[in-house]
Design a protein around this motif. Structure first.
Motif, PDB file in Angstrom:
ATOM      1  N   VAL A 214       0.835  -1.206   0.000  1.00 47.80           N
ATOM      2  CA  VAL A 214       0.000   0.000   0.000  1.00 47.80           C
ATOM      3  C   VAL A 214       0.871   1.258   0.000  1.00 47.80           C
ATOM      4  O   VAL A 214       0.586   2.228  -0.706  1.00 47.80           O
ATOM      5  N   THR A 215       1.973   1.228   0.791  1.00 48.45           N
ATOM      6  CA  THR A 215       2.841   2.415   0.809  1.00 48.45           C
ATOM      7  C   THR A 215       3.502   2.630  -0.545  1.00 48.45           C
ATOM      8  O   THR A 215       3.712   3.774  -0.962  1.00 48.45           O
ATOM      9  N   ARG A 216       3.843   1.526  -1.233  1.00 43.33           N
ATOM     10  CA  ARG A 216       4.436   1.687  -2.568  1.00 43.33           C
ATOM     11  C   ARG A 216       3.430   2.315  -3.531  1.00 43.33           C
ATOM     12  O   ARG A 216       3.758   3.228  -4.291  1.00 43.33           O
ATOM     13  N   ILE A 217       2.199   1.797  -3.457  1.00 44.63           N
ATOM     14  CA  ILE A 217       1.156   2.373  -4.321  1.00 44.63           C
ATOM     15  C   ILE A 217       0.932   3.843  -3.980  1.00 44.63           C
ATOM     16  O   ILE A 217       0.850   4.712  -4.858  1.00 44.63           O
ATOM     17  N   MET A 218       0.849   4.121  -2.666  1.00 42.11           N
ATOM     18  CA  MET A 218       0.597   5.495  -2.253  1.00 42.11           C
ATOM     19  C   MET A 218       1.767   6.414  -2.548  1.00 42.11           C
ATOM     20  O   MET A 218       1.591   7.607  -2.808  1.00 42.11           O
ATOM     21  N   SER A 219       2.989   5.854  -2.530  1.00 42.44           N
ATOM     22  CA  SER A 219       4.154   6.663  -2.864  1.00 42.44           C
ATOM     23  C   SER A 219       4.060   7.162  -4.303  1.00 42.44           C
ATOM     24  O   SER A 219       4.296   8.340  -4.591  1.00 42.44           O
ATOM     25  N   GLY A 220       3.701   6.233  -5.209  1.00 34.96           N
ATOM     26  CA  GLY A 220       3.521   6.650  -6.602  1.00 34.96           C
ATOM     27  C   GLY A 220       2.367   7.626  -6.750  1.00 34.96           C
ATOM     28  O   GLY A 220       2.452   8.607  -7.509  1.00 34.96           O
ATOM     29  N   PHE A 221       1.307   7.354  -5.987  1.00 35.57           N
ATOM     30  CA  PHE A 221       0.146   8.238  -6.062  1.00 35.57           C
ATOM     31  C   PHE A 221       0.502   9.641  -5.559  1.00 35.57           C
ATOM     32  O   PHE A 221       0.130  10.649  -6.161  1.00 35.57           O
ATOM     33  N   ARG A 222       1.263   9.680  -4.427  1.00 31.83           N
ATOM     34  CA  ARG A 222       1.652  10.981  -3.892  1.00 31.83           C
ATOM     35  C   ARG A 222       2.590  11.708  -4.851  1.00 31.83           C
ATOM     36  O   ARG A 222       2.568  12.941  -4.950  1.00 31.83           O
ATOM     37  N   GLY A 223       3.443  10.944  -5.546  1.00 33.88           N
ATOM     38  CA  GLY A 223       4.312  11.574  -6.540  1.00 33.88           C
ATOM     39  C   GLY A 223       3.500  12.228  -7.646  1.00 33.88           C
ATOM     40  O   GLY A 223       3.789  13.361  -8.067  1.00 33.88           O
ATOM     41  N   LYS A 224       2.472  11.487  -8.101  1.00 28.36           N
ATOM     42  CA  LYS A 224       1.594  12.070  -9.126  1.00 28.36           C
ATOM     43  C   LYS A 224       0.874  13.308  -8.590  1.00 28.36           C
ATOM     44  O   LYS A 224       0.702  14.302  -9.314  1.00 28.36           O
ATOM     45  N   MET A 225       0.449  13.228  -7.319  1.00 22.97           N
ATOM     46  CA  MET A 225      -0.235  14.363  -6.725  1.00 22.97           C
ATOM     47  C   MET A 225       0.705  15.563  -6.595  1.00 22.97           C
ATOM     48  O   MET A 225       0.304  16.716  -6.777  1.00 22.97           O
ATOM     49  N   ALA A 226       1.987  15.274  -6.272  1.00 20.25           N
ATOM     50  CA  ALA A 226       2.954  16.363  -6.185  1.00 20.25           C
ATOM     51  C   ALA A 226       3.140  17.014  -7.557  1.00 20.25           C
ATOM     52  O   ALA A 226       3.201  18.239  -7.682  1.00 20.25           O
ATOM     53  N   ASP A 227       3.228  16.165  -8.599  1.00 22.30           N
ATOM     54  CA  ASP A 227       3.337  16.716  -9.960  1.00 22.30           C
ATOM     55  C   ASP A 227       2.099  17.530 -10.309  1.00 22.30           C
ATOM     56  O   ASP A 227       2.192  18.602 -10.932  1.00 22.30           O
ATOM     57  N   LEU A 228       0.935  16.987  -9.912  1.00 19.07           N
ATOM     58  CA  LEU A 228      -0.305  17.715 -10.175  1.00 19.07           C
ATOM     59  C   LEU A 228      -0.335  19.049  -9.433  1.00 19.07           C
ATOM     60  O   LEU A 228      -0.822  20.059  -9.957  1.00 19.07           O
ATOM     61  N   ALA A 229       0.212  19.052  -8.205  1.00 25.77           N
ATOM     62  CA  ALA A 229       0.255  20.302  -7.443  1.00 25.77           C
ATOM     63  C   ALA A 229       1.120  21.341  -8.143  1.00 25.77           C
ATOM     64  O   ALA A 229       0.796  22.532  -8.176  1.00 25.77           O
ATOM     65  N   VAL A 230       2.247  20.865  -8.713  1.00 27.43           N
ATOM     66  CA  VAL A 230       3.122  21.788  -9.453  1.00 27.43           C
ATOM     67  C   VAL A 230       2.402  22.346 -10.671  1.00 27.43           C
ATOM     68  O   VAL A 230       2.438  23.548 -10.956  1.00 27.43           O
ATOM     69  N   VAL A 231       1.709  21.433 -11.407  1.00 32.48           N
ATOM     70  CA  VAL A 231       0.975  21.877 -12.596  1.00 32.48           C
ATOM     71  C   VAL A 231      -0.138  22.843 -12.198  1.00 32.48           C
ATOM     72  O   VAL A 231      -0.371  23.861 -12.868  1.00 32.48           O
ATOM     73  N   THR A 232      -0.837  22.521 -11.091  1.00 29.41           N
ATOM     74  CA  THR A 232      -1.907  23.403 -10.629  1.00 29.41           C
ATOM     75  C   THR A 232      -1.371  24.783 -10.263  1.00 29.41           C
ATOM     76  O   THR A 232      -1.977  25.811 -10.579  1.00 29.41           O
ATOM     77  N   ALA A 233      -0.220  24.794  -9.575  1.00 31.43           N
ATOM     78  CA  ALA A 233       0.385  26.080  -9.219  1.00 31.43           C
ATOM     79  C   ALA A 233       0.762  26.870 -10.465  1.00 31.43           C
ATOM     80  O   ALA A 233       0.577  28.089 -10.533  1.00 31.43           O
ATOM     81  N   GLU A 234       1.271  26.158 -11.475  1.00 30.83           N
ATOM     82  CA  GLU A 234       1.641  26.830 -12.718  1.00 30.83           C
ATOM     83  C   GLU A 234       0.399  27.370 -13.430  1.00 30.83           C
ATOM     84  O   GLU A 234       0.416  28.478 -13.980  1.00 30.83           O
ATOM     85  N   LEU A 235      -0.675  26.574 -13.420  1.00 28.85           N
ATOM     86  CA  LEU A 235      -1.924  27.050 -14.023  1.00 28.85           C
ATOM     87  C   LEU A 235      -2.454  28.273 -13.288  1.00 28.85           C
ATOM     88  O   LEU A 235      -2.981  29.200 -13.911  1.00 28.85           O
ATOM     89  N   ALA A 236      -2.319  28.272 -11.958  1.00 22.51           N
ATOM     90  CA  ALA A 236      -2.759  29.434 -11.186  1.00 22.51           C
ATOM     91  C   ALA A 236      -1.950  30.665 -11.574  1.00 22.51           C
ATOM     92  O   ALA A 236      -2.482  31.766 -11.718  1.00 22.51           O
ATOM     93  N   ARG A 237      -0.625  30.472 -11.764  1.00 22.83           N
ATOM     94  CA  ARG A 237       0.214  31.593 -12.192  1.00 22.83           C
ATOM     95  C   ARG A 237      -0.204  32.089 -13.566  1.00 22.83           C
ATOM     96  O   ARG A 237      -0.298  33.298 -13.814  1.00 22.83           O
ATOM     97  N   LEU A 238      -0.467  31.145 -14.476  1.00 19.28           N
ATOM     98  CA  LEU A 238      -0.892  31.547 -15.816  1.00 19.28           C
ATOM     99  C   LEU A 238      -2.232  32.266 -15.766  1.00 19.28           C
ATOM    100  O   LEU A 238      -2.455  33.235 -16.503  1.00 19.28           O
ATOM    101  N   ASN A 239      -3.127  31.802 -14.886  1.00 15.52           N
ATOM    102  CA  ASN A 239      -4.418  32.465 -14.748  1.00 15.52           C
ATOM    103  C   ASN A 239      -4.240  33.895 -14.235  1.00 15.52           C
ATOM    104  O   ASN A 239      -4.896  34.824 -14.714  1.00 15.52           O
ATOM    105  N   ASP A 240      -3.328  34.061 -13.263  1.00 10.43           N
ATOM    106  CA  ASP A 240      -3.046  35.411 -12.768  1.00 10.43           C
ATOM    107  C   ASP A 240      -2.486  36.294 -13.885  1.00 10.43           C
ATOM    108  O   ASP A 240      -2.818  37.479 -13.986  1.00 10.43           O
ATOM    109  N   LYS A 241      -1.641  35.702 -14.717  1.00  9.27           N
ATOM    110  CA  LYS A 241      -1.064  36.481 -15.818  1.00  9.27           C
ATOM    111  C   LYS A 241      -2.145  36.869 -16.832  1.00  9.27           C
ATOM    112  O   LYS A 241      -2.133  37.978 -17.357  1.00  9.27           O
TER     113      LYS A 241
END
Length: 637
Positions: A198-225
């Motif tokens: 379960v931790t291995r699965i969740m580790s990959g899932f959290r990695g994807k979520m971290a990537d998604l958080a980065v993309v979301t932050a970038e989208l927020a910046r683009l929206n502000d721009k």
């Protein structure tokens, strides 16, 4: 700007799909007591015998401590949400309390041979989902260690055995300790394997979520721009003067790029220097008289040649002018983009940061786009200002010519009166006829010059409307007196209605009189004998008055109504009726109403008459803002 790093603690947590982790565990725990009691009843029904009193007490204990945790989360929820460590600690206390309850429940339902030991798998899985990897293994180790301690205590005899019977026969699992130990070994392995998987699965899932958080932050910046670009475009469209427009643009750019300073510099006419025309966040004393000599600044030369430069460290180019001053302000890095119009560069747009290596490639691309918009805006504003200057020159020329024509024309009319009235000798009937014709033409020209002067003054927006209060009741009485005899001569039904009380409005001493004279004289002029002309003055709301002029005259062709307020324009049926008229009356009305901050409404049909309605704002506290609405002057029913 570099993207904000993702908080490591965020990577350790499941997205809050079920609410905060402490809350949803509390909600699940409310079902524990009913399930335990239901299990006791079902077990009894199936033939299992064990001490039910301790089990029921355990069931009652569960909602009691669950209520304590529920109170903690409801009372101190904001504090726990703000302090991640404290939140994790309280949640782990929940798990410890659950483990104690589970061990007691297992002990009183057969000890290590109890089938309830498999419920520990749920806690291990929950730990792997909700917490970091090490915490999941801690939960697995705690469950395994507790079961092994219970096993050795039972087999060594120092832990009393709670017997379980099935249909009257005791269940002797401890008679085969090797078998039970083998089962515990398999179960312990299962706990750790489940934690690992379960931790291995969740580790990959959290990695994807971290990537998604980065993309979301970038989208927020683009929206502000994008919002910033929209605000810039709105400012460009709304502002007709260079300095206010650039001040809005620099402020928006500073906000969206999160920098302390933004500046626009424009090229001098000789092409040798740059001067600041707008700066946000930079001291006025620094930029007011600052001149950048392009021959001494290779950095600005390159920008003026069309490059967009991200300068990560101001000390890296000693030719940068104002270097010492910028360093004193804490400026460490900058982006300079050319203000380009087709193949010309008219200046630079710069953003300034207090951190080294602050800007990334995305910021450079964004500033290039912003610089293109600013360059277009500057060119448009310059064109608008040039047009405005031309209009002002035209107005001044019109005033000068009209004034120069009016004096000799008035003198000519006076001399003509002397000739026509015989003061300079006898005049024949033929001469009198020609003198009358000349008089009519000269007076028409005199009227045209007077209206041109009035229009020119109305166009001169630098001249304020005199701070004079005009009573509408007095204006209504003046209108009735002025046109009473003229309408009677033409056998028209003429009426002026004024509702009581009527407020006062801001105006010049004769501006509204000219509006009424133009509207009413037109109505009388183009209404056949036996028709009707009606004028009404009334207040329509707290902030507005309504003046309407209605006639039953020749009307205006629908296809010509859009041109009525143009200077020198006359409707085709009006020209057929009479050759006299300048076509300036309605243009003057429009200009004057605009200066008062009012609006016009016109409704007409050929052969059925015309109604013109003037809406004027009522005087409020302080001076009236006289901003005309040039787009809403005429409407059609």
């Amino acid at each position: 700007m570099h993207a904000e790093p993702v908080d490591p603690t965020e990577q350790e947590r499941l997205p809050q799909l079920w609410g905060r982790r402490g809350f949803w565990q509390i909600r699940l725990r409310w079902a524990v007591a009913p399930l335990i009691i239901a299990g006791v009843l079902v077990g009894r029904e199936m033939g299992f015998e064990f001490r039910s009193t301790p089990v029921v007490l355990i069931a009652i204990t569960s909602p009691v401590y669950n209520a304590v945790f529920a109170w903690i989360f409801s009372r101190h929820g904001k504090r726990l949400e703000a302090d991640r460590r404290l939140d994790r600690f309280v949640t782990q206390l929940e798990v410890v309390a659950d483990y104690i309850l589970m061990f007691l429940l297992i002990y009183f339902t057969g000890g290590t041979s109890s089938p309830l030991v498999f419920f520990f798998l749920f806690h291990v899985i929950i730990g792997a989902i909700q917490f970091r990897t090490s915490t999941a293994y801690q939960f697995a180790g705690l469950a395994a260690a507790g079961l092994w301690v219970m096993f050795f205590g039972e087999t060594a005899g120092w832990l009393p055995i709670e017997p379980v019977t099935f249909q009257g026969e005791p269940v002797h699992v401890l008679d085969r300790p090797v078998y039970l130990a083998s089962t515990l070994i398999a179960f312990t392995a299962t706990l750790f394997i489940a934690a690992a998987m379960v931790t291995r699965i969740m580790s990959g899932f959290r990695g994807k979520m971290a990537d998604l958080a980065v993309v979301t932050a970038e989208l927020a910046r683009l929206n502000d721009k994008l919002k910033s670009l929209y605000a810039m475009v709105a400012a460009i469209g709304a502002e007709r003067h260079l300095k206010p427009m650039l001040d809005t643009v620099t402020a928006e750019l500073a906000t969206v790029t999160d920098v302390p300073g933004v500046a626009v510099k424009l090229l001098s006419e000789d092409g040798k220097t740059l001067r600041y025309v707008s700066a946000f966040g930079l001291p006025e004393a620094l930029v007011a008289d600052a001149v950048i000599d392009l021959n001494r600044s290779r950095l600005n030369q390159r920008v003026m040649e069309g490059e967009t430069l991200a300068h990560d460290h101001l000390g890296g180019d000693e030719s940068q002018q104002l270097l010492t001053e910028l360093r004193d302000l804490g400026i460490e890095s900058t982006i300079l983009a050319p203000l380009r119009i087709e193949d010309r560069v008219i200046g630079t747009l710069g953003v300034y940061s207090g951190s080294r290596d602050y800007f990334d490639e995305g910021d450079t691309d964004f500033l290039k786009l912003a610089a293109e918009l600013v360059a277009i805006a500057i060119e448009n504003v310059r064109a608008d200002e040039a047009i405005e200057n031309l209009i002002q020159e035209r107005t001044r020329f019109m005033l000068e010519v009209a004034h120069n024509l009016r004096a000799p024309l008035s003198a000519a009319l006076g001399m003509l009166d002397l000739l026509r009235d015989g003061y300079l000798g006898d005049v024949t009937d033929k001469q009198t006829e020609y003198f009358q014709r000349i008089d009519d033409r000269l007076r028409s020209l005199h009227q045209t010059i007077g209206e041109l002067l009035t229009i020119a003054r109305a166009r001169d927006w630098s001249r304020e409307i005199p701070d004079v209060l005009v009573g509408l009741a007095e204006l209504a009485a003046h209108t009735e007196r002025t046109f009473r005899d003229q309408s009677a001569q033409k056998k028209l039904r003429f009426a002026v209605h004024a509702s009581e009380p009527l407020p006062e409005v801001d105006s010049g001493s004769d501006l509204l009189e000219q509006v009424m004279e133009n509207l009413v004289s037109n109505a009388i002029k183009y209404t056949p004998e036996g028709g009707e002309v009606e004028v009404r003055f009334e207040q329509t709301g707290e902030n507005e008055v309504r003046i309407s002029v209605r006639d039953t005259g020749i009307g205006i062709p629908v296809e010509e109504q859009d041109h009525l307020f143009r200077e020198f324009y006359r409707a085709s049926n009006a020209k057929r009726l009479t050759s006299s008229g300048t076509g300036l009356g309605l243009a003057l009305v429009k200009q004057t109403v605009e200066r008062h901050g009012g609006r016009l409404h016109l409704a007409s049909a050929e052969g059925e008459g015309t109604t013109v309605v003037v809406y004027l704002p009522i005087r409020q506290a302080g001076r009236l803002e006289t901003e005309g609405d040039a787009d809403g002057l005429k409407e059609h029913d």
